[in-house]
Design a protein around this motif. Structure first.
Motif, PDB file in Angstrom:
ATOM      1  N   THR A 183      14.149  -5.088   0.888  1.00  0.00           N
ATOM      2  CA  THR A 183      13.563  -3.819  -0.111  1.00  0.00           C
ATOM      3  C   THR A 183      11.839  -3.917   0.016  1.00  0.00           C
ATOM      4  N   GLN A 184      11.543  -5.019   0.895  1.00  0.00           N
ATOM      5  CA  GLN A 184       9.978  -4.788   1.034  1.00  0.00           C
ATOM      6  C   GLN A 184       9.930  -5.698   2.358  1.00  0.00           C
ATOM      7  N   VAL A 214      11.024  -9.196   0.670  1.00  0.00           N
ATOM      8  CA  VAL A 214      11.858  -9.282  -0.262  1.00  0.00           C
ATOM      9  C   VAL A 214      13.385  -8.990   0.229  1.00  0.00           C
ATOM     10  N   GLN A 230      12.750 -13.633  -2.538  1.00  0.00           N
ATOM     11  CA  GLN A 230      11.467 -13.358  -1.636  1.00  0.00           C
ATOM     12  C   GLN A 230      11.565 -14.449  -0.546  1.00  0.00           C
ATOM     13  N   ARG A 243       1.771   2.127   2.645  1.00  0.00           N
ATOM     14  CA  ARG A 243       3.206   1.833   2.703  1.00  0.00           C
ATOM     15  C   ARG A 243       3.900   2.678   1.706  1.00  0.00           C
ATOM     16  N   GLY A 255       7.252   4.358  -0.508  1.00  0.00           N
ATOM     17  CA  GLY A 255       8.502   4.025  -0.794  1.00  0.00           C
ATOM     18  C   GLY A 255       8.375   2.557  -1.210  1.00  0.00           C
ATOM     19  N   SER A 258       8.896  -0.546  -4.151  1.00  0.00           N
ATOM     20  CA  SER A 258       9.263  -0.866  -5.587  1.00  0.00           C
ATOM     21  C   SER A 258       8.156  -1.313  -6.401  1.00  0.00           C
ATOM     22  N   PHE A 269       7.834  -4.018  -8.070  1.00  0.00           N
ATOM     23  CA  PHE A 269       7.166  -5.256  -7.887  1.00  0.00           C
ATOM     24  C   PHE A 269       6.359  -5.417  -6.568  1.00  0.00           C
ATOM     25  N   GLU A 270       6.446  -4.617  -5.433  1.00  0.00           N
ATOM     26  CA  GLU A 270       5.611  -4.783  -4.444  1.00  0.00           C
ATOM     27  C   GLU A 270       4.184  -4.068  -4.843  1.00  0.00           C
ATOM     28  N   TYR A 285      18.254  -0.001  -6.139  1.00  0.00           N
ATOM     29  CA  TYR A 285      16.849  -0.002  -6.043  1.00  0.00           C
ATOM     30  C   TYR A 285      16.012   1.156  -6.418  1.00  0.00           C
ATOM     31  N   PHE A 329      12.690   3.157  -5.589  1.00  0.00           N
ATOM     32  CA  PHE A 329      11.296   3.240  -4.696  1.00  0.00           C
ATOM     33  C   PHE A 329      10.388   4.342  -5.245  1.00  0.00           C
TER      34      PHE A 329
END
Lengths: 130, 96
Positions: A100-101, A113, A123, B23, B25, B27, B29-30, B69, B71
């Motif tokens: 997802t990352q 991740v 992670q 970047r 798209g 989440s 968290f990112e 998910y 995004f």
């Protein structure tokens, strides 16, 4: 006091055992029948006497909504250390692992991740937070 | 127009857009990790969520679900309205 065990709640122990050994590359340490479930722990081949990861059934009704909420926001349940994140990312993607990352360079640490297919995001990180 | 201007008036929201341009798209968290570690923005995840809602209502960010998910994607179209309204003149054009 020291940390010798950490648990991850998985939706299917057998599927989790396959993912964490065949894809991530951990080694089984204990696999003991416990009623309808098993006590399964894994170690890293880089540290076979180090901390164990327990694949714990996520049966408690509170666990699934908690896990879904974390996944929705992209939040990993835990983190593992890798030496070369670019190489690990490439290796795991070639094995069909969903990220997802992708690796993101935060400065002192580069982290990615991935989905463990058992209801968690994990992670992987190169470098350390100082 | 008001919503777009209000949305980009805040430095944290501009940093969110910067990171999505870097970047697209991402989440939640990112985005939060990037804001903390790259911009030194220590806001809570909840505060960043609220900033994202402002950006969403201004049409600058879209949230898309992909299975389990969620995004965030950057959409620059509303900003074009600003440059259309106040276009940059090429030299000599003002004398015409």
């Amino acid at each position: 006091m020291k940390i010798n065990l950490s648990s991850i709640p998985v939706d299917d122990q057998e599927k989790a055992l396959r993912f964490y050994t065949e894809k991530l590359g951990f080694q089984p340490k204990h696999d003991i029948p416990m009623g309808k479930h098993r006590w399964i722990t894994l170690v890293s081949p880089e540290d076979p006497n180090g901390p164990e990861l327990c694949l714990e059934p996520d049966e408690h009704p509170a666990v699934k909504p908690f896990k879904s909420a974390l996944v929705e926001d992209g939040i990993p349940f835990t983190s593992f250390a890798v030496k070369d994140i670019a190489a690990e990312h490439k290796r795991l993607e070639s094995l069909g692992v969903r990220f997802t990352q992708p690796p993101v360079d935060y400065g002192p640490v580069t982290a990615a991740v991935l989905d463990d297919t058992c209801g968690n995001l994990i992670q992987i990180a190169e470098g350390t937070m100082q | 127009m008001d919503e777009v201007c209000r949305a980009i008036a805040d430095p944290t929201r501009r940093a969110i857009l910067d990171e999505l341009v870097d970047r697209d798209g991402q989440s939640l968290f990112e985005l939060c990790a990037r804001l903390t570690l790259k911009h030194g923005i220590g806001s809570s995840r909840q505060a960043i969520s609220q900033h994202l809602e402002v950006l969403q209502s201004a049409g600058l960010v879209r949230v898309e679900r992909e299975g389990r998910y969620k995004f965030h994607w950057f959409h620059g179209e509303p900003l074009e309205e600003i440059t259309r309204r106040w276009p940059t003149r090429t030299q000599g054009e003002s004398d015409a």
